[in-house]
Scaffold this motif. Structure first.
Motif, PDB file in Angstrom:
ATOM      1  N   LEU A  78       0.823  -1.214   0.000  1.00 29.52           N
ATOM      2  CA  LEU A  78       0.000   0.000   0.000  1.00 29.52           C
ATOM      3  C   LEU A  78       0.856   1.263   0.000  1.00 29.52           C
ATOM      4  O   LEU A  78       0.507   2.256  -0.638  1.00 29.52           O
ATOM      5  N   LEU A  79       1.984   1.230   0.722  1.00 32.83           N
ATOM      6  CA  LEU A  79       2.883   2.395   0.735  1.00 32.83           C
ATOM      7  C   LEU A  79       3.447   2.657  -0.651  1.00 32.83           C
ATOM      8  O   LEU A  79       3.630   3.816  -1.045  1.00 32.83           O
ATOM      9  N   ASP A  80       3.717   1.584  -1.391  1.00 34.23           N
ATOM     10  CA  ASP A  80       4.211   1.752  -2.759  1.00 34.23           C
ATOM     11  C   ASP A  80       3.135   2.326  -3.674  1.00 34.23           C
ATOM     12  O   ASP A  80       3.448   2.984  -4.674  1.00 34.23           O
ATOM     13  N   LYS A  81       1.868   2.046  -3.345  1.00 35.81           N
ATOM     14  CA  LYS A  81       0.769   2.488  -4.196  1.00 35.81           C
ATOM     15  C   LYS A  81      -0.052   3.599  -3.558  1.00 35.81           C
ATOM     16  O   LYS A  81      -1.186   3.857  -3.971  1.00 35.81           O
ATOM     17  N   GLU A  82       0.497   4.269  -2.549  1.00 35.90           N
ATOM     18  CA  GLU A  82      -0.293   5.256  -1.817  1.00 35.90           C
ATOM     19  C   GLU A  82      -0.783   6.400  -2.712  1.00 35.90           C
ATOM     20  O   GLU A  82      -1.852   6.971  -2.498  1.00 35.90           O
ATOM     21  N   GLU A  83      -0.019   6.717  -3.756  1.00 33.59           N
ATOM     22  CA  GLU A  83      -0.425   7.793  -4.658  1.00 33.59           C
ATOM     23  C   GLU A  83      -1.742   7.448  -5.353  1.00 33.59           C
ATOM     24  O   GLU A  83      -2.557   8.333  -5.639  1.00 33.59           O
ATOM     25  N   GLN A  84      -1.986   6.163  -5.613  1.00 30.19           N
ATOM     26  CA  GLN A  84      -3.241   5.753  -6.244  1.00 30.19           C
ATOM     27  C   GLN A  84      -4.432   6.069  -5.331  1.00 30.19           C
ATOM     28  O   GLN A  84      -5.455   6.572  -5.783  1.00 30.19           O
ATOM     29  N   TYR A  85      -4.281   5.777  -4.034  1.00 30.12           N
ATOM     30  CA  TYR A  85      -5.361   6.063  -3.098  1.00 30.12           C
ATOM     31  C   TYR A  85      -5.533   7.571  -2.916  1.00 30.12           C
ATOM     32  O   TYR A  85      -6.650   8.061  -2.735  1.00 30.12           O
ATOM     33  N   HIS A  86      -4.409   8.286  -2.972  1.00 28.51           N
ATOM     34  CA  HIS A  86      -4.465   9.746  -2.923  1.00 28.51           C
ATOM     35  C   HIS A  86      -5.286  10.278  -4.102  1.00 28.51           C
ATOM     36  O   HIS A  86      -6.137  11.168  -3.946  1.00 28.51           O
ATOM     37  N   GLN A  87      -5.041   9.736  -5.285  1.00 27.64           N
ATOM     38  CA  GLN A  87      -5.757  10.182  -6.481  1.00 27.64           C
ATOM     39  C   GLN A  87      -7.236   9.801  -6.419  1.00 27.64           C
ATOM     40  O   GLN A  87      -8.098  10.553  -6.899  1.00 27.64           O
ATOM     41  N   ILE A  88      -7.539   8.642  -5.838  1.00 31.88           N
ATOM     42  CA  ILE A  88      -8.941   8.237  -5.690  1.00 31.88           C
ATOM     43  C   ILE A  88      -9.689   9.254  -4.831  1.00 31.88           C
ATOM     44  O   ILE A  88     -10.819   9.657  -5.142  1.00 31.88           O
ATOM     45  N   ARG A  89      -9.035   9.690  -3.741  1.00 33.43           N
ATOM     46  CA  ARG A  89      -9.651  10.709  -2.878  1.00 33.43           C
ATOM     47  C   ARG A  89      -9.848  12.014  -3.655  1.00 33.43           C
ATOM     48  O   ARG A  89     -10.904  12.655  -3.568  1.00 33.43           O
ATOM     49  N   LEU A  90      -8.840  12.389  -4.441  1.00 34.80           N
ATOM     50  CA  LEU A  90      -8.941  13.619  -5.234  1.00 34.80           C
ATOM     51  C   LEU A  90     -10.041  13.502  -6.292  1.00 34.80           C
ATOM     52  O   LEU A  90     -10.723  14.494  -6.591  1.00 34.80           O
ATOM     53  N   GLU A  91     -10.208  12.318  -6.867  1.00 29.55           N
ATOM     54  CA  GLU A  91     -11.257  12.121  -7.866  1.00 29.55           C
ATOM     55  C   GLU A  91     -12.644  12.330  -7.248  1.00 29.55           C
ATOM     56  O   GLU A  91     -13.528  12.926  -7.873  1.00 29.55           O
ATOM     57  N   LYS A  92     -12.832  11.841  -6.024  1.00 32.05           N
ATOM     58  CA  LYS A  92     -14.106  12.068  -5.334  1.00 32.05           C
ATOM     59  C   LYS A  92     -14.340  13.564  -5.130  1.00 32.05           C
ATOM     60  O   LYS A  92     -15.449  14.073  -5.330  1.00 32.05           O
ATOM     61  N   ILE A  93     -13.260  14.260  -4.731  1.00 29.17           N
ATOM     62  CA  ILE A  93     -13.375  15.698  -4.498  1.00 29.17           C
ATOM     63  C   ILE A  93     -13.659  16.432  -5.806  1.00 29.17           C
ATOM     64  O   ILE A  93     -14.526  17.314  -5.874  1.00 29.17           O
ATOM     65  N   ASN A  94     -12.944  16.069  -6.863  1.00 32.76           N
ATOM     66  CA  ASN A  94     -13.136  16.738  -8.154  1.00 32.76           C
ATOM     67  C   ASN A  94     -14.527  16.478  -8.713  1.00 32.76           C
ATOM     68  O   ASN A  94     -15.098  17.331  -9.398  1.00 32.76           O
ATOM     69  N   LYS A  95     -15.062  15.305  -8.430  1.00 30.10           N
ATOM     70  CA  LYS A  95     -16.431  14.996  -8.876  1.00 30.10           C
ATOM     71  C   LYS A  95     -17.417  15.938  -8.207  1.00 30.10           C
ATOM     72  O   LYS A  95     -18.348  16.448  -8.853  1.00 30.10           O
ATOM     73  N   LEU A  96     -17.215  16.185  -6.915  1.00 29.30           N
ATOM     74  CA  LEU A  96     -18.081  17.129  -6.205  1.00 29.30           C
ATOM     75  C   LEU A  96     -17.902  18.545  -6.747  1.00 29.30           C
ATOM     76  O   LEU A  96     -18.868  19.294  -6.904  1.00 29.30           O
ATOM     77  N   LYS A  97     -16.647  18.910  -7.044  1.00 32.08           N
ATOM     78  CA  LYS A  97     -16.395  20.242  -7.595  1.00 32.08           C
ATOM     79  C   LYS A  97     -17.056  20.397  -8.966  1.00 32.08           C
ATOM     80  O   LYS A  97     -17.586  21.472  -9.290  1.00 32.08           O
ATOM     81  N   ASN A  98     -17.024  19.351  -9.754  1.00 31.79           N
ATOM     82  CA  ASN A  98     -17.682  19.404 -11.066  1.00 31.79           C
ATOM     83  C   ASN A  98     -19.192  19.565 -10.914  1.00 31.79           C
ATOM     84  O   ASN A  98     -19.836  20.233 -11.719  1.00 31.79           O
ATOM     85  N   ASN A  99     -19.750  18.938  -9.868  1.00 34.18           N
ATOM     86  CA  ASN A  99     -21.177  19.112  -9.605  1.00 34.18           C
ATOM     87  C   ASN A  99     -21.517  20.575  -9.342  1.00 34.18           C
ATOM     88  O   ASN A  99     -22.589  21.048  -9.715  1.00 34.18           O
ATOM     89  N   LEU A 100     -20.579  21.270  -8.690  1.00 37.69           N
ATOM     90  CA  LEU A 100     -20.809  22.688  -8.422  1.00 37.69           C
ATOM     91  C   LEU A 100     -20.912  23.491  -9.718  1.00 37.69           C
ATOM     92  O   LEU A 100     -21.695  24.432  -9.824  1.00 37.69           O
ATOM     93  N   LEU A 101     -20.090  23.111 -10.708  1.00 37.99           N
ATOM     94  CA  LEU A 101     -20.109  23.836 -11.981  1.00 37.99           C
ATOM     95  C   LEU A 101     -21.472  23.707 -12.668  1.00 37.99           C
ATOM     96  O   LEU A 101     -21.925  24.644 -13.337  1.00 37.99           O
TER      97      LEU A 101
END
Length: 540
Positions: A33-56
């Motif tokens: 998981l430590l080797d792939k932590e950036e993937q989980y980071h991006q998954i969290r960002l994707e959830k956030i960006n999806k919400l931001k897109n909803n705002l648009l």
């Protein structure tokens, strides 16, 4: 009798090895998981960006709809990046204004909790002092006492003062009076109180029951596992402590939870085991997570232990280096002896044997060199792939322009030879060719730039106020404003050069830059510096 004892030991062996086996599996999973932590980071960002897109798409929606999306963004950022969480709490407050007392108080409590997380204790305390438990709705009393509990707990961790820990426990007692006794949160708070009150066995039994009942754990897995780690630490059971802290750390990484305590505790466990490599790796990540999320008390805790772990880690590295140096010297001495022996033997051999020996050594060295060269060529090939692609495009454009100039030259000669002077003059006066070429130049520039920075438009608009975002028209890649700031992103920030490239007046370029800066969310003076960082991983 002896046979019975042996049989019993053989029967118990799988049970005795089970804990150790599980820990090894958990360690392997954590490393993965430590080797792939950036993937989980991006998954969290994707959830956030999806919400931001909803705002648009919901800029003109109801107040409740806008509030709900902004509050969801706050919740996503709360244990991920507190500065952004703060931004969305402020926006939630702007949306509701002074109309809804219940929501307003709820947001004030969220803000106080966030302030205490960030180490802004005076502001958090000021908010809490201005809220009386007698005047707030009953449904918010749980949140009120939970916020006070967190405030004193964070403050106690920042200065390591037991007075504030005791104060937080008093607020935990008040919190328990309003929590639903059937809720998991109530059971966890009871168990937490029992741990610090010394009733560890009772707490362990309750927490392990929660953890085993998988239908009810969900988001609580990391917290419950961490509390079990604390309980077993106080019970002097290091194996189970490590097991549960590992489980907590794994859940924190999967959820991209930057406000975590598990990694730091796990680092201290490995430090106690003198596994300094793992300890250093984990404490380093724990501090980076705390800094990214801006959790002050975590930063203070992490930086307290970091020098100790780092010193041991460096001492281990130095010891390894000394050992390597010793081995190198020993190998060198043995090599000298070996060479001397080879020389002695070679002198006793005939010329043919000497030549064969020399050829064998040379071929071995050449093979190794060829492998290294092949490896370097692969790396260079990958590094130059993008350069070659754009160099080819550049030559293609140059070739196209030369061909067009040649066609124009032939056309001019033809008309001059035919005495079509008027047509020639009319053609030379026409700006259509220039306009077409300029349009094509801008199109090529836009295409190449967006290939290099595919998320430029989205990242650029994230720096602007929501109502001021700039989007190209249907058939455009970039419009004038975006193209100006695309040049600035590439390092061309001189208005004279920008005006020359875009064929505008210096005043026009200046006006565009000023107009867009005035739309910025934050400091207008820092706006263009933020634009220059678009596309960098650590921009935030």
């Amino acid at each position: 009798m002896i046979r019975h004892i042996l049989f019993l030991l053989i029967s118990l062996q799988p049970i005795l090895l089970l804990g150790q086996y599980d820990i090894k599996n958990l360690e392997k999973e954590l490393d993965l998981l430590l080797d792939k932590e950036e993937q989980y980071h991006q998954i969290r960002l994707e959830k956030i960006n999806k919400l931001k897109n909803n705002l648009l798409f919901k800029r003109n929606s109801t107040q409740k709809s806008l509030f709900d999306i902004h509050y969801q963004l706050f919740e996503q950022y709360q244990k991920f990046q507190s500065d952004s969480a703060l931004t969305y709490i402020y926006k939630c407050q702007e949306i509701i204004g002074q109309e809804n007392d219940s929501l307003r108080i709820k947001l004030q409590l969220d803000l106080a909790h966030l302030y205490s997380t960030k180490g802004r204790y005076l502001e958090a305390n000021e908010i809490l002092k201005n809220i009386s438990p007698q005047t707030i709705p009953v449904m918010l009393l749980v949140k009120y006492y939970d916020t006070y509990l967190a405030f004193y707990s964070h403050y106690g961790q920042s200065n390591n003062n037991n007075i504030y820990y005791r104060q937080s426990e008093l607020y935990r007692d008040s919190l328990l009076q309003y929590l639903d006794p059937n809720a998991i949160s109530y059971q966890i708070e009871i168990a937490t109180r029992d741990i610090f009150a010394g009733n560890r066995k009772k707490a362990i039994e309750a927490l392990e029951y929660i953890l085993q009942n998988k239908n009810n754990t969900g988001e609580y897995t990391a917290l419950v596992s961490y509390l079990l780690g604390i309980a077993y630490k106080q019970e002097n059971n290091p194996e189970k402590q490590k097991y549960y802290v590992l489980r907590s750390a794994i859940e924190d990484i999967k959820n991209a939870n930057k406000d975590n305590a598990s990694l730091q505790d796990l680092a201290l466990i490995y430090y106690g085991e003198e596994n300094f490599d793992r300890a250093f790796k984990l404490i380093d990540k724990a501090i980076k997570d705390a800094i990214y999320c801006d959790v002050r008390y975590r930063i203070i805790e992490g930086t307290t232990f970091y020098p100790i772990i780092n010193a041991s880690y460096q001492a281990k590295i130095n010891a390894q280096n000394k050992k390597l140096l010793f081995n190198l010297v020993l190998i060198s001495v043995l090599t000298v002896v070996l060479i001397a022996g080879i020389i002695f033997i070679i002198k006793q051999m005939n010329k043919l044997s000497a030549i064969r020996s020399q050829l064998s050594q040379t071929n071995s060295q050449l093979l190794q060199m060829n492998r290294q060269i092949h490896k370097n060529n692969i790396e260079l090939s990958e590094a130059n792939h993008i350069k070659e692609e754009y160099i080819a495009q550049f030559f293609d454009m140059c070739s196209s322009y030369i061909e067009k100039i040649d066609v124009l030259r032939k056309d001019v000669i033809k008309k001059a030879n035919s005495n079509q002077i008027k047509e020639l003059i009319a053609e030379l006066k026409s700006t259509k060719v220039i306009e077409d070429e300029v349009a094509e130049l801008y199109h090529n520039f836009d295409t190449i730039f967006l290939n290099l920075y595919p998320s430029f438009i989205e990242d650029f608009n994230s720096l602007l106020r929501e109502e001021e975002i700039i989007l190209p028209k249907k058939n455009e890649l970039l419009n004038t404003e975006l193209r100006i700031f695309a040049l600035i992103r590439l390092g061309i920030d001189d208005s004279v050069k920008i005006a020359s490239f875009l064929r505008y007046s210096l005043r026009t370029v200046y006006n565009y830059r000023t107009k867009v800066r005035n739309k910025a969310i934050g400091d207008r003076e820092e706006f263009e510096n933020l634009v220059k960082k678009i596309g960098n991983i650590d921009r935030k």
